[in-house]
Design a protein around this motif. Structure first.
Motif, PDB file in Angstrom:
ATOM      1  N   ILE A 129      -4.754   0.195  -8.737  1.00 57.62           N
ATOM      2  CA  ILE A 129      -4.716   1.299  -7.765  1.00 57.62           C
ATOM      3  C   ILE A 129      -6.094   1.945  -7.626  1.00 57.62           C
ATOM      4  CG2 ILE A 129      -3.818   3.634  -7.384  1.00 57.62           C
ATOM      5  CD1 ILE A 129      -1.133   2.616  -8.562  1.00 57.62           C
ATOM      6  N   ASP A 130      -6.786   2.113  -8.750  1.00 56.60           N
ATOM      7  CA  ASP A 130      -8.128   2.711  -8.710  1.00 56.60           C
ATOM      8  C   ASP A 130      -9.139   1.806  -8.020  1.00 56.60           C
ATOM      9  OD1 ASP A 130      -7.528   5.141  -9.923  1.00 56.60           O
ATOM     10  OD2 ASP A 130      -7.742   4.325 -11.948  1.00 56.60           O
ATOM     11  N   SER A 131      -8.810   0.527  -7.883  1.00 50.36           N
ATOM     12  CA  SER A 131      -9.713  -0.428  -7.226  1.00 50.36           C
ATOM     13  C   SER A 131      -9.463  -0.526  -5.729  1.00 50.36           C
ATOM     14  CB  SER A 131      -9.548  -1.817  -7.869  1.00 50.36           C
ATOM     15  OG  SER A 131      -9.816  -1.766  -9.252  1.00 50.36           O
ATOM     16  N   ILE A 132      -8.454   0.191  -5.225  1.00 51.56           N
ATOM     17  CA  ILE A 132      -8.134   0.154  -3.787  1.00 51.56           C
ATOM     18  C   ILE A 132      -9.174   0.965  -3.017  1.00 51.56           C
ATOM     19  CG2 ILE A 132      -6.453   0.942  -2.061  1.00 51.56           C
ATOM     20  CD1 ILE A 132      -4.254   0.277  -4.099  1.00 51.56           C
ATOM     21  N   ASN A 133      -9.642   0.431  -1.884  1.00 47.92           N
ATOM     22  CA  ASN A 133     -10.676   1.127  -1.097  1.00 47.92           C
ATOM     23  C   ASN A 133     -10.060   2.134  -0.127  1.00 47.92           C
ATOM     24  OD1 ASN A 133      -9.769  -0.279   1.205  1.00 47.92           O
ATOM     25  ND2 ASN A 133     -11.364  -1.836   1.051  1.00 47.92           N
ATOM     26  N   TYR A 137      -7.046  -1.356   1.033  1.00 45.55           N
ATOM     27  CA  TYR A 137      -7.140  -2.751   0.621  1.00 45.55           C
ATOM     28  C   TYR A 137      -7.700  -2.854  -0.792  1.00 45.55           C
ATOM     29  CZ  TYR A 137      -6.232  -4.277   5.417  1.00 45.55           C
ATOM     30  OH  TYR A 137      -5.658  -4.501   6.632  1.00 45.55           O
ATOM     31  N   LEU A 138      -7.370  -3.971  -1.467  1.00 47.40           N
ATOM     32  CA  LEU A 138      -7.885  -4.250  -2.796  1.00 47.40           C
ATOM     33  C   LEU A 138      -9.130  -5.116  -2.652  1.00 47.40           C
ATOM     34  CD1 LEU A 138      -7.483  -4.007  -5.867  1.00 47.40           C
ATOM     35  CD2 LEU A 138      -6.042  -6.055  -5.755  1.00 47.40           C
ATOM     36  N   ASP A 139     -10.292  -4.564  -2.989  1.00 51.68           N
ATOM     37  CA  ASP A 139     -11.552  -5.286  -2.809  1.00 51.68           C
ATOM     38  C   ASP A 139     -11.750  -6.379  -3.862  1.00 51.68           C
ATOM     39  OD1 ASP A 139     -12.455  -3.985  -0.554  1.00 51.68           O
ATOM     40  OD2 ASP A 139     -13.377  -2.356  -1.679  1.00 51.68           O
ATOM     41  N   SER A 140     -11.281  -6.133  -5.069  1.00 48.78           N
ATOM     42  CA  SER A 140     -11.537  -7.070  -6.173  1.00 48.78           C
ATOM     43  C   SER A 140     -10.525  -8.217  -6.160  1.00 48.78           C
ATOM     44  CB  SER A 140     -11.460  -6.337  -7.514  1.00 48.78           C
ATOM     45  OG  SER A 140     -12.341  -5.229  -7.532  1.00 48.78           O
ATOM     46  N   SER A 141     -10.986  -9.395  -6.558  1.00 51.86           N
ATOM     47  CA  SER A 141     -10.093 -10.556  -6.654  1.00 51.86           C
ATOM     48  C   SER A 141      -9.317 -10.515  -7.965  1.00 51.86           C
ATOM     49  CB  SER A 141     -10.905 -11.851  -6.578  1.00 51.86           C
ATOM     50  OG  SER A 141     -11.713 -11.983  -7.745  1.00 51.86           O
ATOM     51  N   THR A 165       4.479  -3.683  -3.721  1.00 56.70           N
ATOM     52  CA  THR A 165       5.844  -3.276  -3.352  1.00 56.70           C
ATOM     53  C   THR A 165       5.946  -1.762  -3.131  1.00 56.70           C
ATOM     54  OG1 THR A 165       6.581  -2.938  -5.645  1.00 56.70           O
ATOM     55  CG2 THR A 165       6.784  -5.165  -4.727  1.00 56.70           C
ATOM     56  N   LEU A 166       4.893  -1.026  -3.524  1.00 63.35           N
ATOM     57  CA  LEU A 166       4.912   0.427  -3.385  1.00 63.35           C
ATOM     58  C   LEU A 166       4.693   0.833  -1.933  1.00 63.35           C
ATOM     59  CD1 LEU A 166       2.713   1.344  -6.499  1.00 63.35           C
ATOM     60  CD2 LEU A 166       5.211   1.155  -6.401  1.00 63.35           C
ATOM     61  N   GLU A 167       4.930   2.100  -1.669  1.00 64.62           N
ATOM     62  CA  GLU A 167       4.636   2.641  -0.340  1.00 64.62           C
ATOM     63  C   GLU A 167       3.236   3.240  -0.346  1.00 64.62           C
ATOM     64  OE1 GLU A 167       7.675   5.472   0.500  1.00 64.62           O
ATOM     65  OE2 GLU A 167       9.217   3.960   0.822  1.00 64.62           O
ATOM     66  N   PRO A 168       2.519   3.226   0.768  1.00 64.97           N
ATOM     67  CA  PRO A 168       2.883   2.727   2.091  1.00 64.97           C
ATOM     68  C   PRO A 168       2.860   1.202   2.165  1.00 64.97           C
ATOM     69  CG  PRO A 168       0.624   3.490   2.096  1.00 64.97           C
ATOM     70  CD  PRO A 168       1.175   3.842   0.751  1.00 64.97           C
ATOM     71  N   ASP A 169       3.616   0.648   3.087  1.00 61.16           N
ATOM     72  CA  ASP A 169       3.707  -0.801   3.239  1.00 61.16           C
ATOM     73  C   ASP A 169       2.332  -1.401   3.543  1.00 61.16           C
ATOM     74  OD1 ASP A 169       6.368  -0.406   2.889  1.00 61.16           O
ATOM     75  OD2 ASP A 169       6.924  -0.696   4.994  1.00 61.16           O
ATOM     76  N   GLY A 170       2.059  -2.510   2.858  1.00 61.66           N
ATOM     77  CA  GLY A 170       0.797  -3.217   3.084  1.00 61.66           C
ATOM     78  C   GLY A 170      -0.301  -2.816   2.122  1.00 61.66           C
ATOM     79  N   ILE A 171      -0.017  -1.883   1.208  1.00 59.63           N
ATOM     80  CA  ILE A 171      -1.040  -1.388   0.287  1.00 59.63           C
ATOM     81  C   ILE A 171      -1.450  -2.489  -0.689  1.00 59.63           C
ATOM     82  CG2 ILE A 171       0.453  -0.538  -1.586  1.00 59.63           C
ATOM     83  CD1 ILE A 171      -2.462   1.384   0.008  1.00 59.63           C
ATOM     84  N   ALA A 172      -2.720  -2.460  -1.095  1.00 63.92           N
ATOM     85  CA  ALA A 172      -3.297  -3.373  -2.098  1.00 63.92           C
ATOM     86  C   ALA A 172      -3.387  -4.814  -1.622  1.00 63.92           C
ATOM     87  CB  ALA A 172      -2.522  -3.295  -3.416  1.00 63.92           C
ATOM     88  N   ALA A 173      -3.319  -5.053  -0.303  1.00 68.27           N
ATOM     89  CA  ALA A 173      -3.528  -6.405   0.220  1.00 68.27           C
ATOM     90  C   ALA A 173      -5.005  -6.761   0.100  1.00 68.27           C
ATOM     91  CB  ALA A 173      -3.085  -6.472   1.685  1.00 68.27           C
ATOM     92  N   ARG A 174      -5.297  -8.061  -0.013  1.00 68.16           N
ATOM     93  CA  ARG A 174      -6.692  -8.498  -0.134  1.00 68.16           C
ATOM     94  C   ARG A 174      -7.364  -8.653   1.215  1.00 68.16           C
ATOM     95  NH1 ARG A 174      -4.882 -10.810  -5.124  1.00 68.16           N
ATOM     96  NH2 ARG A 174      -2.971 -11.271  -3.990  1.00 68.16           N
ATOM     97  N   ASN A 175      -6.590  -8.791   2.286  1.00 68.72           N
ATOM     98  CA  ASN A 175      -7.160  -8.949   3.629  1.00 68.72           C
ATOM     99  C   ASN A 175      -6.109  -8.562   4.658  1.00 68.72           C
ATOM    100  OD1 ASN A 175      -5.474 -11.376   4.125  1.00 68.72           O
ATOM    101  ND2 ASN A 175      -6.853 -12.333   2.640  1.00 68.72           N
ATOM    102  N   LEU A 176      -6.489  -8.573   5.928  1.00 64.21           N
ATOM    103  CA  LEU A 176      -5.589  -8.139   6.999  1.00 64.21           C
ATOM    104  C   LEU A 176      -4.357  -9.018   7.089  1.00 64.21           C
ATOM    105  CD1 LEU A 176      -4.919  -6.416   9.486  1.00 64.21           C
ATOM    106  CD2 LEU A 176      -6.351  -7.957  10.846  1.00 64.21           C
TER     107      LEU A 176
END
Length: 456
Positions: A129-133, A137-141, A165-176
């Motif tokens: 979560i702390d790595s989310i921009n 999005y999650l910048d780190s691999s 799986t948390l809200e908001p939907d789409g959080i922590a994805a690596r790309n669009l």
């Protein structure tokens, strides 16, 4: 080979800007917020300057009003200045009672607590979560996070999937693409072709190339458009609507234009500017005149301070004069709205005020006015015009753009209007405009061409 050394006397004219002239120009183009910061910086660098935001006592007021007495100690005598005091009682800002903002990351971590995540897993999830921009999005691999935590990729990937799986939907994805597919799954879409579209045809979807998408997905064009409509309902920026740690930058109006009983008044907003005071210690040095070196130093610094004050007043006067002329030319706009905005250029204002265009340009640069119609960027009131066939007056480009937008908003989406058709309709209304100009204005408003607006 001849070498001659000759002395020649030539006459030439040059315009050299003194440091004081450069300061006046610099202050004029500053916004009120930038000017506030400049004054604070000057107060740090000039020891004779004191500033205050909260000064209403009589003694301090008298100190400021006594500047004219100090001028007699200097070789110049052109630094008259009037100080305007705010006599109202200090008000308590309602923003003092606004609760602390909850960030997106706080919101996500609270969900971990609510779901009862164990300490070990919780630590990994919080790291993710702390790595989310700022966009969500999650910048780190997976490999990078695993290496940083000293854990195998399988455990990290499992934790990332959980955070997703948390809200908001789409959080922590690596790309669009991953972001959109997470949202499709959460909304329980199971049509495989939707996922193929996201993986392979997002660029085509952005261009509304439904014929190509239909062919590739082996569906009819109407079905391809329905797929597109579903994907366009998804959120490409999951963090939208959440506080992400970046402060919102509020616009500070540089002036107010108020309509009171049918009459307009211009009020320059200098309420956020600090009041400038000469420090008592240096006032005493001037009064005693004992130490010549100290006296010369103090005179130089007070000279600089007084010029700052004079330049601020000059800036205020110039902005006021420009706004006064704008109000005179655009009174119908302030009365009735954007439809009545007349063509107006920097040259029009400059000539009527006997100023240089560059002065007017600096006076309006990055400045806003608060009006009964909302907060407006002054520059937006300047617009070129197009001639009409049935009127002596030109119409502004803003008015033309609004007409184009209105026609497109009301068009039959099954048969959207071409640029030429829009051009013909505007010319029927007496506006002298070409198809190329219609296309240019449409693109400036980020409106797609008719082929990309078409609905099936």
């Amino acid at each position: 080979m001849q070498m001659n050394f000759n002395l020649n006397l030539t006459q030439e004219q040059k315009l050299i800007m003194t440091q004081q002239m450069q300061l006046s120009v610099k202050l004029l183009q500053m916004s009120t917020f930038d000017l506030q910061q400049h004054i604070e910086k000057e107060a740090q660098e000039n020891p004779v300057l004191d500033i205050t935001y909260n000064d209403t006592d009589k003694e301090s007021l008298e100190k400021r009003l006594d500047y004219k007495e100090m001028v007699k100690y200097f070789e110049f005598d052109n630094y008259g200045h009037h100080f305007y005091e705010k006599s109202d009682e200090d008000e308590v800002s309602p923003f003092n009672f606004v609760s602390e903002k909850k960030s997106l990351k706080d919101f996500l971590k609270e969900q971990l607590i609510d779901l009862g995540v164990k300490d070990y897993s919780k630590f990994i999830c919080e790291y993710i979560i702390d790595s989310i921009n700022g966009k969500g999005y999650l910048d780190s691999s997976t490999e990078e996070i695993g290496e940083e935590l000293g854990l195998p990729s399988e455990i990290i990937e499992k934790a990332i999937s959980f955070v997703q799986t948390l809200e908001p939907d789409g959080i922590a994805a690596r790309n669009l693409r991953e972001c959109l597919k997470i949202q499709l799954k959460k909304k329980r879409y199971d049509d495989e072709k939707l996922y193929i579209l996201v993986d392979n045809f997002l660029e085509a979807l952005a261009e509304n190339k439904y014929a190509l998408i239909a062919k590739e997905l082996n569906v009819d064009i109407k079905r391809a458009q329905e797929y597109g409509d579903i994907i366009k309902t998804l959120e490409p920026k999951p963090s939208r609507g959440f506080y992400t740690g970046d402060e919102v930058k509020y616009i500070t109006p540089d002036a107010y234009i108020k309509n009171i009983n049918g009459e307009y008044f211009i009020l320059i907003n200098d309420s956020i500017l600090p009041k400038i005071i000469i420090n008592d210690t240096y006032r005493e040095i001037i009064a005693n005149e004992k130490d010549k070196l100290a006296l010369d130093y103090v005179k130089e610094k007070i000279n600089s301070a007084l010029f700052l004050v004079k330049s601020i007043e000059q800036r205020k006067s110039t902005i006021y004069r420009v706004l006064e002329k704008i109000l005179e030319l655009q009174k119908e706009y302030f009365d009735k709205g954007e439809k009545y905005l007349k063509p107006m250029t920097l040259k029009d204002i400059a000539e009527s005020l006997d100023m240089h265009e560059s002065t007017v340009s600096r006076a309006i640069k990055e400045k806003y006015i608060s009006t009964n119609r909302g907060t407006i960027k002054i520059k937006d009131l300047f617009t070129t015009g197009l001639s009409t066939n049935n009127s002596e007056e030109d119409v502004s480009t803003t008015f033309i753009k609004n007409k184009i937008k209105d026609l497109i908003d009301k068009e039959d989406k099954n048969k959207p209007l071409s640029d030429q058709t829009i051009c013909d309709k505007l010319n029927e209304d007496g506006m002298n405009i070409s198809r190329r100009t219609v296309a240019k204005y449409r693109e400036e408003m980020n409106i797609k061409s008719s082929s990309k607006r078409k609905r099936f």
